[in-house]
Motif scaffolding. Sequence first.
Motif, PDB file in Angstrom:
ATOM      1  N   SER A 440       0.845  -1.196   0.000  1.00 44.50           N
ATOM      2  CA  SER A 440       0.000   0.000   0.000  1.00 44.50           C
ATOM      3  C   SER A 440       0.880   1.245   0.000  1.00 44.50           C
ATOM      4  N   ASP A 442       0.066   3.945   1.236  1.00 46.87           N
ATOM      5  CA  ASP A 442      -0.400   4.786   2.340  1.00 46.87           C
ATOM      6  C   ASP A 442       0.289   4.500   3.662  1.00 46.87           C
ATOM      7  N   LYS A 492       0.716   7.007   6.448  1.00 51.10           N
ATOM      8  CA  LYS A 492       1.386   8.156   5.834  1.00 51.10           C
ATOM      9  C   LYS A 492       1.154   9.425   6.641  1.00 51.10           C
ATOM     10  N   TRP A 496      -4.637   8.432   8.963  1.00 52.49           N
ATOM     11  CA  TRP A 496      -4.939   7.295   8.091  1.00 52.49           C
ATOM     12  C   TRP A 496      -5.126   6.012   8.896  1.00 52.49           C
TER      13      TRP A 496
END
Length: 768
Positions: A440, A442, A492, A496
């Motif tokens: 990912s 993120d 991140k 999140w």
Amino acid sequence: MARLIVLLVTLIAWPISGAKAQEVETVRVATFNAYLLSPIFKCANPNFADCLVQIQGQTEKQAEHLADTILKNTDRFDIIAINEAWDEDAKQILIDKLKPVYPNYVRKIDAALLKVRPQAIVDAITSLDPAAAVAIYGEPVEKIDGEDSGLMLFAKKDFKFLPLPDDSFKWGRNDGETLDAVTDEVGFTLYDRCGGVDCLSGKGAAIVRLLHLPSQSNYTVVFTHMQADYFDKSPPELHPGARDAQFDQIEKLIETTLSPLTPAQRKRERVLVMGDMNVPLFHQPTSEWARRFATPGTYWTSQHYDSWAATNRADDGISNSIDNERYDYILAAPRPYLSGGIEGPICVQHVTIPLDFADLESDHNLLTADLNLGNNFCSPSIAYPVNLTAKKGSDGKPQAEELIDFRNGQDVTQIRYPGSMQWFHVVHQDAGSYSIGPDSPDVNIDIFRPSNMTKPISSYYGSTRTVHDGEHIFTVHTYALPKEFFIRVTGKDRKWQGNYALLVRRHTCATKEEACPLQPGEPPQFATLTEAGSLLGSQDEAWFRFDVVGQADSGADQTVTLTADGLPDPAGYKATLEEFDDPHGGEPPIAVSGTSRIISGAMGGGTHGYLVIRQAAAGSQAVRVRASMQTTVRNLELKALICEDETNPEFGSDDIFTQLSIDSRTIRFPASGEVEFDCDDSADQKDWAARFGSSELTFVDRAGLKLFEQDDTSPDDPSHVREFPDLPAGASSIDGVRNPLIWNFEGGRYRLNYELRMRKNEPAAAAP
């Protein structure tokens, strides 16, 4: 299909977005001994008149520097406890600069010390310089009331002060009690026991209760500055008994204040005790820390715990650069998070010493802890144990990896709450090379040595690459890592939350694409050349990449030595350099034959290539080979020059310049003039880069430093040259904070903190 059903069920039972209020509890706390001393703690000596002139505006600049460093990134700290903030102007600077972001604050807590400990105050003043004290305070000795507690607290706007459940210790209601804060809900206990100059200040412990508005959780925060030891005295002045009594007072403060809460409320109460507790860990006797924090059945072990020791077990966590001690603590209650939901204890996810605060004028480092709701593997102490499984790769070569996503049918790789962390622990018999990354974009990946849980290990290459593994596409960095390390995964940003999978692949060095990078000063990289008919794949080659980085400031090339070991039959095994490229035009050095092949020569920065070991034919047994890299280049970082004792205190401050000899050059720092050091009482330190010039120096032969004290009233005092030590065999760095260079003048003493490394902690090259 079954995997998809499990994932859908997990997502339904465990929502990833739109977290409930009680599931948003990312809180970051910090404590800092700010070293904002009032004049009595700087100039209580016969030279007070000269000293007072010299320090004018100095502490205010330190406060500005501290506030600016905090405000550089306002996402790092939500609650900040500050101690040793005694200077009134410095306090006001902190309030004025920080209150727009931290509107909840305690500015000052003070007591009428003359009423409480009149004789101890007089004794403390007498041990310093009574004439200086009279001049500084403008009062005769018998009327000097000493200093306040030096305690301050700041909290962001998403906190709200709550009433103290029991207000027995509420401060500011009685005669002689001073409280300056945006709330009157502050408790305080003035320490009854004190020793030496500590009796001159109102040291104690303060308590507040804060509601964290996003989560509706309650935080009881105790902040303190406890009795110090003075190891620089002869004999050392030690006060463990005073600290024992002070810990007893803090216990009474907490238990009395929280006594009205029910057991269920206490279970959910987040209790933090923060500050410079001055409990030594490394000075003799070393029993105090264990007696306090590692003795089951006692209050400060069973009801609270040292969050640093619980999360960073192999990291010394030095928080004082003068004494090389861990004096600063964040204690949490009631116990570390191990398992369970949000009803259980808060998880102290990570405790660190931010590097940028080490550049401040204080002799202490800031200590910070990242807190959140409990989650799978939320701290290093309960990290996921990575199990690298050997198998045959799709190319027929051996492979060792773990793809971490589901375990026993449950998706274990999730940033479950905003601000959550997850930790993974790798232990292998040898150092090695790894490709590590998520599927990912993120999430962030950071790698830490157990001995340094603050500064991540840099990837070897400066960019990422993608790895396809089953249904996943991972974005990985390549690392050359020790045999034990931790992986930290975060979102991140702090908001999140979501799912990811993690790939941890150990390179077998079987191909050029997954060559094992060699790092100077690091343990050898190992590879196994397989036996005939191996079920785990066939490997007859071992590829090792090397990149030469760092050019000496003198321009001299470094000597690089590459070694291939473990070759049982020189005729059947070859070690060669391939794709060798020296931008300085150097030719590839020639290997020396034998069971060890040594390849050594002068190489300029940017040289790169591969050391490749090959077996002519697979035998009946696997052959374990290894490769290593050494270099003569040294990277020297000069940190702080510290005056511990002036050469001629009776004639004012010292005027210092230095002469650095590095390889064939001699450099004067500063280029002209001198730097003034004043340490009549407390140590005085100057950041090297700010006051003397560049702190980053690179050499291949030798480096030494000489100090000169330019004296206007007596002969100059040149010191002897102190050579920076060579790296011991097997070591890649020397911590020059723990092992500084020391100069002993006649009546003076100076110390230089530094770090000496064989290589910098940064990428060596771009990804191939």
